[in-house]
Design a protein around this motif. Structure first.
Motif, PDB file in Angstrom:
ATOM      1  N   GLY A 112      50.072  44.183  26.342  1.00 43.95           N
ATOM      2  CA  GLY A 112      48.996  43.232  26.533  1.00 43.95           C
ATOM      3  C   GLY A 112      47.761  43.866  27.134  1.00 43.95           C
ATOM      4  O   GLY A 112      47.720  45.065  27.434  1.00 43.95           O
ATOM      5  N   ASP A 113      46.730  43.049  27.322  1.00 44.87           N
ATOM      6  CA  ASP A 113      45.427  43.531  27.767  1.00 44.87           C
ATOM      7  C   ASP A 113      45.477  44.138  29.162  1.00 44.87           C
ATOM      8  O   ASP A 113      46.304  43.751  30.006  1.00 44.87           O
ATOM      9  CB  ASP A 113      44.417  42.384  27.784  1.00 44.87           C
ATOM     10  CG  ASP A 113      44.110  41.843  26.408  1.00 44.87           C
ATOM     11  OD1 ASP A 113      44.463  42.498  25.416  1.00 44.87           O
ATOM     12  OD2 ASP A 113      43.521  40.744  26.329  1.00 44.87           O
ATOM     13  N   ALA A 114      44.557  45.065  29.421  1.00 40.53           N
ATOM     14  CA  ALA A 114      44.356  45.584  30.771  1.00 40.53           C
ATOM     15  C   ALA A 114      43.963  44.448  31.695  1.00 40.53           C
ATOM     16  O   ALA A 114      43.230  43.530  31.311  1.00 40.53           O
ATOM     17  CB  ALA A 114      43.276  46.658  30.753  1.00 40.53           C
ATOM     18  N   LEU A 115      44.439  44.524  32.922  1.00 37.27           N
ATOM     19  CA  LEU A 115      44.225  43.465  33.909  1.00 37.27           C
ATOM     20  C   LEU A 115      43.249  43.980  34.958  1.00 37.27           C
ATOM     21  O   LEU A 115      43.601  44.809  35.801  1.00 37.27           O
ATOM     22  CB  LEU A 115      45.556  43.082  34.567  1.00 37.27           C
ATOM     23  CG  LEU A 115      46.702  42.794  33.593  1.00 37.27           C
ATOM     24  CD1 LEU A 115      48.017  42.626  34.349  1.00 37.27           C
ATOM     25  CD2 LEU A 115      46.391  41.564  32.748  1.00 37.27           C
ATOM     26  N   VAL A 116      42.026  43.486  34.898  1.00 33.42           N
ATOM     27  CA  VAL A 116      40.974  43.958  35.796  1.00 33.42           C
ATOM     28  C   VAL A 116      40.527  42.794  36.676  1.00 33.42           C
ATOM     29  O   VAL A 116      40.091  41.746  36.179  1.00 33.42           O
ATOM     30  CB  VAL A 116      39.773  44.523  35.004  1.00 33.42           C
ATOM     31  CG1 VAL A 116      38.683  44.997  35.955  1.00 33.42           C
ATOM     32  CG2 VAL A 116      40.231  45.673  34.102  1.00 33.42           C
ATOM     33  N   GLY A 117      40.663  42.971  37.979  1.00 40.05           N
ATOM     34  CA  GLY A 117      40.312  41.928  38.933  1.00 40.05           C
ATOM     35  C   GLY A 117      41.535  41.188  39.428  1.00 40.05           C
ATOM     36  O   GLY A 117      42.503  40.996  38.691  1.00 40.05           O
ATOM     37  N   ARG A 118      41.487  40.775  40.691  1.00 44.03           N
ATOM     38  CA  ARG A 118      42.653  40.164  41.324  1.00 44.03           C
ATOM     39  C   ARG A 118      43.102  38.898  40.594  1.00 44.03           C
ATOM     40  O   ARG A 118      44.295  38.613  40.490  1.00 44.03           O
ATOM     41  CB  ARG A 118      42.358  39.858  42.790  1.00 44.03           C
ATOM     42  CG  ARG A 118      43.581  39.344  43.546  1.00 44.03           C
ATOM     43  CD  ARG A 118      43.284  39.008  44.986  1.00 44.03           C
ATOM     44  NE  ARG A 118      43.212  40.207  45.812  1.00 44.03           N
ATOM     45  CZ  ARG A 118      42.091  40.676  46.346  1.00 44.03           C
ATOM     46  NH1 ARG A 118      40.934  40.048  46.108  1.00 44.03           N
ATOM     47  NH2 ARG A 118      42.101  41.739  47.111  1.00 44.03           N
ATOM     48  N   GLU A 119      42.153  38.106  40.097  1.00 40.85           N
ATOM     49  CA  GLU A 119      42.518  36.853  39.434  1.00 40.85           C
ATOM     50  C   GLU A 119      43.392  37.113  38.205  1.00 40.85           C
ATOM     51  O   GLU A 119      44.420  36.453  37.992  1.00 40.85           O
ATOM     52  CB  GLU A 119      41.262  36.074  39.047  1.00 40.85           C
ATOM     53  CG  GLU A 119      41.547  34.731  38.403  1.00 40.85           C
ATOM     54  CD  GLU A 119      40.282  33.950  38.086  1.00 40.85           C
ATOM     55  OE1 GLU A 119      40.395  32.913  37.396  1.00 40.85           O
ATOM     56  OE2 GLU A 119      39.193  34.373  38.520  1.00 40.85           O
ATOM     57  N   MET A 120      42.997  38.084  37.395  1.00 39.62           N
ATOM     58  CA  MET A 120      43.765  38.396  36.193  1.00 39.62           C
ATOM     59  C   MET A 120      45.108  39.036  36.554  1.00 39.62           C
ATOM     60  O   MET A 120      46.139  38.757  35.925  1.00 39.62           O
ATOM     61  CB  MET A 120      42.945  39.329  35.302  1.00 39.62           C
ATOM     62  CG  MET A 120      43.392  39.380  33.862  1.00 39.62           C
ATOM     63  SD  MET A 120      42.205  40.326  32.849  1.00 39.62           S
ATOM     64  CE  MET A 120      42.994  40.191  31.245  1.00 39.62           C
ATOM     65  N   VAL A 121      45.096  39.891  37.573  1.00 43.55           N
ATOM     66  CA  VAL A 121      46.337  40.516  38.045  1.00 43.55           C
ATOM     67  C   VAL A 121      47.321  39.450  38.500  1.00 43.55           C
ATOM     68  O   VAL A 121      48.501  39.440  38.106  1.00 43.55           O
ATOM     69  CB  VAL A 121      46.031  41.510  39.189  1.00 43.55           C
ATOM     70  CG1 VAL A 121      47.310  41.885  39.933  1.00 43.55           C
ATOM     71  CG2 VAL A 121      45.354  42.763  38.636  1.00 43.55           C
ATOM     72  N   ASP A 122      46.867  38.550  39.346  1.00 46.43           N
ATOM     73  CA  ASP A 122      47.754  37.509  39.883  1.00 46.43           C
ATOM     74  C   ASP A 122      48.284  36.615  38.770  1.00 46.43           C
ATOM     75  O   ASP A 122      49.462  36.214  38.775  1.00 46.43           O
ATOM     76  CB  ASP A 122      47.027  36.669  40.927  1.00 46.43           C
ATOM     77  CG  ASP A 122      46.789  37.413  42.237  1.00 46.43           C
ATOM     78  OD1 ASP A 122      47.380  38.498  42.415  1.00 46.43           O
ATOM     79  OD2 ASP A 122      46.013  36.908  43.068  1.00 46.43           O
ATOM     80  N   ALA A 123      47.447  36.305  37.785  1.00 44.47           N
ATOM     81  CA  ALA A 123      47.874  35.457  36.676  1.00 44.47           C
ATOM     82  C   ALA A 123      48.968  36.141  35.856  1.00 44.47           C
ATOM     83  O   ALA A 123      49.943  35.495  35.439  1.00 44.47           O
ATOM     84  CB  ALA A 123      46.683  35.112  35.793  1.00 44.47           C
ATOM     85  N   ALA A 124      48.826  37.438  35.626  1.00 44.64           N
ATOM     86  CA  ALA A 124      49.816  38.167  34.835  1.00 44.64           C
ATOM     87  C   ALA A 124      51.149  38.276  35.571  1.00 44.64           C
ATOM     88  O   ALA A 124      52.224  38.145  34.963  1.00 44.64           O
ATOM     89  CB  ALA A 124      49.292  39.556  34.491  1.00 44.64           C
ATOM     90  N   ILE A 125      51.085  38.523  36.883  1.00 42.82           N
ATOM     91  CA  ILE A 125      52.326  38.593  37.662  1.00 42.82           C
ATOM     92  C   ILE A 125      53.029  37.238  37.642  1.00 42.82           C
ATOM     93  O   ILE A 125      54.250  37.144  37.431  1.00 42.82           O
ATOM     94  CB  ILE A 125      52.024  39.048  39.100  1.00 42.82           C
ATOM     95  CG1 ILE A 125      51.568  40.518  39.107  1.00 42.82           C
ATOM     96  CG2 ILE A 125      53.267  38.879  39.997  1.00 42.82           C
ATOM     97  CD1 ILE A 125      51.071  40.998  40.466  1.00 42.82           C
ATOM     98  N   ALA A 126      52.267  36.170  37.840  1.00 36.29           N
ATOM     99  CA  ALA A 126      52.858  34.828  37.827  1.00 36.29           C
ATOM    100  C   ALA A 126      53.433  34.495  36.451  1.00 36.29           C
ATOM    101  O   ALA A 126      54.512  33.889  36.344  1.00 36.29           O
ATOM    102  CB  ALA A 126      51.810  33.801  38.234  1.00 36.29           C
ATOM    103  N   ASN A 127      52.736  34.894  35.403  1.00 35.34           N
ATOM    104  CA  ASN A 127      53.191  34.610  34.052  1.00 35.34           C
ATOM    105  C   ASN A 127      54.464  35.381  33.718  1.00 35.34           C
ATOM    106  O   ASN A 127      55.386  34.837  33.087  1.00 35.34           O
ATOM    107  CB  ASN A 127      52.072  34.956  33.076  1.00 35.34           C
ATOM    108  CG  ASN A 127      52.418  34.624  31.649  1.00 35.34           C
ATOM    109  OD1 ASN A 127      52.654  35.509  30.851  1.00 35.34           O
ATOM    110  ND2 ASN A 127      52.444  33.347  31.318  1.00 35.34           N
ATOM    111  N   THR A 128      54.523  36.648  34.143  1.00 39.56           N
ATOM    112  CA  THR A 128      55.734  37.445  33.931  1.00 39.56           C
ATOM    113  C   THR A 128      56.908  36.816  34.661  1.00 39.56           C
ATOM    114  O   THR A 128      58.017  36.691  34.116  1.00 39.56           O
ATOM    115  CB  THR A 128      55.519  38.889  34.405  1.00 39.56           C
ATOM    116  OG1 THR A 128      54.425  39.478  33.690  1.00 39.56           O
ATOM    117  CG2 THR A 128      56.765  39.733  34.195  1.00 39.56           C
TER     118      THR A 128
END
Length: 316
Positions: free
Chosen positions: A220-236
């Motif tokens: 998936g896409d690169a995760l840049v910025g805390r908001e996107m990072v947190d969303a990806a961790i929560a989604n995983t």
């Protein structure tokens, strides 16, 4: 109508993106195909994940050469899966680094995994004739190690089991950036066939404890910025938990593997059916969840024939 086996029907070439996730740090992504990472130091370059073949590895090298002419000195492999490691020879690196646990998995099941993934991902293995053999590390570590690319510090750590028992992450502290391998995905199904469901959430907590500002995920896409990072961790986390929580009550009451399959489809299809490699992963994910919920701690060794049998039983 039976679904095409795994990713055998996915023959469309994916669009490559090469995204800067920090100063001198890049994520090589391709619409849900396996990602690679690039870490540029003072005098040399480290690659994270080697791709499935030298042909695909050369696409990573082309991107590297678009931003630096420094030599590639290190390749870090976050786990043992064939689609991550068999392209390593193309980089000509001095060191190929894995955890001790990941190396032991190459020894235990590396050839079976190669045969299995070759059958699952025909597009990724175009040009497979150039693979010289199984990829073994030149350097291993038991818990963590640090590499200095000149003044740039790179920490390679095992912070918990998740996608496999040998998972590592790569942390670049000067940019608060992490390369997570398949511990974290972004709008791509997690492959859990070799996973540890009970421990995955704690490993995600460990990732989050670093407070990464950017993540290069496994797919998936690169995760840049805390908001996107947190969303990806929560989604995983949601993907893993939704799968396992659907299976546990089925196993507890003595239900069948097919019962577990039906429960996971009901829980996960509405949320994740449009994710990359979702249908591909689902039979393996359900089988592993069913095993783990029944107390089978060590993931089975998937073989090419076992893959076909499982697919026919659940997706046929």
């Amino acid at each position: 109508m039976a679904k095409a086996f795994a990713s055998a029907g996915d023959l469309t070439e994916k669009k490559i993106s090469f995204t800067e996730v920090g100063e001198g740090l890049y994520a090589f992504t391709a619409e849900g195909d396996p990602n690679s990472g690039v870490i540029i130091g003072d005098d040399s370059v480290m690659i994270v994940e080697a791709q499935a073949t030298p042909r695909l590895a050369n696409k990573v090298i082309e991107c590297v050469r678009s931003v630096t002419d420094k030599p590639i000195s290190h390749v870090v492999l976050t786990h043992y899966h064939a689609v991550r490691v068999l392209g390593a020879s193309a980089f000509g690196a001095n060191q190929i680094i894995m955890s001790d646990a990941a190396r032991s998995m190459v020894m235990e099941r590396g050839q079976e995994d190669w045969d299995s993934e070759f059958q699952r991902f025909p597009r990724l293995f175009e040009g497979h004739e150039s693979i010289p053999g199984l990829t073994y590390p030149t350097t291993t570590f038991s818990d963590s190690m640090t590499v200095f690319l000149g003044s740039r510090r790179v920490d390679i750590k095992q912070i918990g089991r998740a996608h496999t028992a040998g998972d590592s992450v790569v942390w670049v502290p000067d940019q608060q950036t992490m390369f997570t391998g398949d511990i974290v995905e972004y709008h791509s199904a997690c492959y859990c066939g070799d996973g540890h469901y009970e421990e995955w959430g704690a490993t995600l907590d460990a990732v989050k404890s670093y407070d990464p500002q950017s993540i290069a995920p496994g797919r998936g896409d690169a995760l840049v910025g805390r908001e996107m990072v947190d969303a990806a961790i929560a989604n995983t986390r949601d993907f893993v938990d939704s799968t396992y929580n659907a299976v546990k009550p089925v196993a507890a009451r003595g239900g069948s593997l097919k019962d577990a399959w039906d429960a996971v489809r009901e829980a996960c299809d509405p949320k994740f059916a449009d994710y990359a490699i979702y249908e591909h992963c689902l039979p393996f994910n359900v089988a592993r969840a069913y095993d783990e919920a029944r107390g089978i701690a060590h993931p089975r060794i998937w073989t090419a024939q076992l893959d076909l049998d499982m697919w026919e039983a659940l997706q046929g």
